[in-house]
Design an enzyme around this catalytic site. Structure first.
Site, PDB file in Angstrom:
ATOM      1  N   LYS A  82       0.717  -1.188   0.156  1.00 36.09           N
ATOM      2  CA  LYS A  82      -0.076   0.026  -0.041  1.00 36.09           C
ATOM      3  C   LYS A  82       0.867   1.152   0.095  1.00 36.09           C
ATOM      4  O   LYS A  82       2.039   1.209   0.817  1.00 36.09           O
ATOM      5  CB  LYS A  82      -0.876   0.056   1.189  1.00 36.09           C
ATOM      6  CG  LYS A  82      -1.853   1.136   1.375  1.00 36.09           C
ATOM      7  CD  LYS A  82      -2.872   0.974   2.645  1.00 36.09           C
ATOM      8  CE  LYS A  82      -3.727   1.979   3.112  1.00 36.09           C
ATOM      9  NZ  LYS A  82      -4.477   1.909   4.301  1.00 36.09           N
ATOM     10  N   SER A 157      -9.125   2.432   3.700  1.00 38.14           N
ATOM     11  CA  SER A 157      -8.347   3.176   2.720  1.00 38.14           C
ATOM     12  C   SER A 157      -7.620   2.226   1.900  1.00 38.14           C
ATOM     13  O   SER A 157      -6.913   2.498   0.913  1.00 38.14           O
ATOM     14  CB  SER A 157      -7.309   3.997   3.473  1.00 38.14           C
ATOM     15  OG  SER A 157      -6.470   3.276   4.373  1.00 38.14           O
ATOM     16  N   SER A 181      -9.503   0.151   7.790  1.00 36.84           N
ATOM     17  CA  SER A 181      -8.853  -0.007   6.610  1.00 36.84           C
ATOM     18  C   SER A 181      -8.386  -1.327   5.856  1.00 36.84           C
ATOM     19  O   SER A 181      -8.040  -1.360   4.769  1.00 36.84           O
ATOM     20  CB  SER A 181      -7.935   1.159   6.405  1.00 36.84           C
ATOM     21  OG  SER A 181      -8.392   2.418   6.542  1.00 36.84           O
TER      22      SER A 181
END
Length: 468
Positions: A82, A157, A181
């Site tokens: 990520k 997220s 997330s």
């Protein structure tokens, strides 16, 4: 609208990460073949999903060609990190374009451990700006779309990771969780997402310096065994001395559990469809022999305001320290309305912050009392089904976005404050066919218990992929 699937008859097939590791050891496939297949899949679906933040395909090819120089159980298995952790040679943009990208010189603590398992990164995945929203819909970078229905959000997220794993680009990808997330994109995309106990996995320096460490690293996967194997392998690289080890969890535990079920968040009941689906999972647990009890939510209502203020303070620190942190090209005018609105909320309420942090740090006393009588707590991961793109548009007025966020993301932030583990499993489907996640939380350090229960539920109610 049609699903977006990258699954095809290639070296990856429909295998999970453990299956690919086994195929590599057996000589059935080579690392180069897996990397090429994953690159082809990414190129095929990224124009529709928009999950790629930074492409490192040539680097992955070079890494696969030098396999003998590396180790780890997953050596040669393609993955993504990520775009809010430091990876040497890649920029870290955290879901924004408010400054000019520049590669970092060295790995952060998490990437160093993650890559030691042998996973090969094809690049970095997209997220909402700084991870503040539960839907990645940046006004300039565009939305990350759900492969089950691209008119809907992939959650956030860790949206790009969730979309790519669900679509079949890779079997496992990094995600992290400061308010849900890992679990939110797992729920939206039909994946397994374990937010581990606080301290279970390393954090980069910027996340370690938070007054309250609400962020937890992890992964999203399509199978329970991939998640279990990942934590087993990470313990070989880095282990927290004060937490019980997870070890090698390979199946269900015959012990029957005391399970509390709650469909009411701190402020509201989950939507009718989600509440009904949650109670159906509770019935499944009863049929499996567990003792299930319906409980009310014991967390004080003030938790919502306290968590929002702390969340806002993180935005305040990023915006006010932007030039120092991100360099002279940082332009706060390019931040979205949500980030700026959070910063303003914190600026107006800084005097309340110390008391809010103290209360957040104490909320585990409440959940500990609940766990005195219950091994596991079941709630829906999210209070309503996955919304369409635009519902959480960060260019909308701040108050509108926050109202919608707090209504939808009503269950997940609690474990970020307490540090307790929680896992989202894709055990239900909405009437429209979208995945609906169910969340199971346990006492601090009892991550293995959640994985054992997850194995049992995966066997009792197997979940499909977008290719099914």
């Amino acid at each position: 609208m049609d699903r977006i699937s990258a699954f095809r008859d290639d070296a990856l097939g429909d295998l999970d990460a453990v299956g690919l590791a086994q195929a590599l050891r057996a000589g059935d496939v080579s690392p180069a073949e897996l990397i090429e297949a994953a690159i082809a899949r990414a190129e095929a679906v990224n124009p529709a999903l928009n999950g790629l933040a930074f492409e490192a395909f040539e680097r992955a090819r070079a890494r696969a060609a030098q396999r003998s120089r590396f180790g780890g159980f997953f050596d040669g298995v393609p993955s993504f990190l990520k775009d809010n952790v430091a990876v040497a040679g890649m920029p870290t943009m955290s879901g924004t374009d408010a400054w000019h990208p520049r590669p970092v010189a060295s790995h952060g603590d998490f990437a160093r451990s993650y890559l030691a398992t042998g996973l090969v990164p094809l690049g970095k995945t997209a997220l909402s700006e700084f991870g503040f929203s539960a839907s990645a819909e940046h006004p300039r970078l565009g939305p990350v779309r759900n492969p089950w229905n691209p008119e809907h959000t992939a959650g956030a997220s860790s949206s790009g990771s969730g979309a790519f794993v669900a679509a079949g680009v890779v079997p496992i990808a990094h995600a992290n969780d400061g308010g849900g997330s890992i679990r939110i994109p797992a729920a939206c995309n039909g994946l397994v997402g374990l937010k581990p106990s606080r301290g279970r996995l390393p954090l980069d320096k910027d996340m370690r310096q938070m007054p309250l460490r609400i962020v937890h690293n992890g992964v999203v996967t399509r199978s329970v065994r991939d998640t279990a194997a990942f934590y087993r392998e990470m313990e070989k690289v880095t282990a927290h001395p004060k937490l019980p080890p997870i070890g090698d969890v390979t199946g269900a535990n015959p012990r029957r559990l005391r399970i509390a079920v709650c469909t009411k968040s701190i402020e509201r009941e989950a939507g009718p469809e989600v509440s009904r689906l949650t109670m159906e999972v509770a019935e499944l647990l009863e049929n499996l022999g567990h003792r299930v009890t319906v409980v009310d939510n014991p967390v004080p209502k003030r938790f919502v305001d306290d968590f929002l203020l702390y969340w806002s303070f993180l935005a305040f620190a990023l915006v006010r320290g932007g030039r120092r942190t991100f360099g002279p090209t940082f332009d706060p005018a390019r931040l979205d309305n949500l980030t700026r609105g959070l910063e303003s909320h914190a600026a107006r309420n800084l005097h309340r912050l110390p008391a809010a942090i103290a209360r957040l740090a104490r909320v585990r006393r409440v959940t500990s009392r609940l766990h005195d009588d219950h091994d596991v707590v079941l709630t829906p991961t999210l209070a309503d089904v996955t919304p369409p793109i635009g519902h959480l548009d960060p260019t909308a007025p701040f108050e509108q976005v926050m109202d919608r966020l707090t209504e939808w993301v009503a269950f997940t932030p609690l474990q970020n404050a307490t540090g307790e583990p929680a896992i989202s499993l894709p055990l239900a489907r909405s009437e429209s066919g979208l995945p609906v996640g169910m969340m199971f939380a346990a006492q601090l350090g009892h991550d293995a218990q959640l994985l054992e229960l997850a194995y049992e539920l995966e066997d009792a109610r197997p979940w499909p992929t977008v290719a099914d």
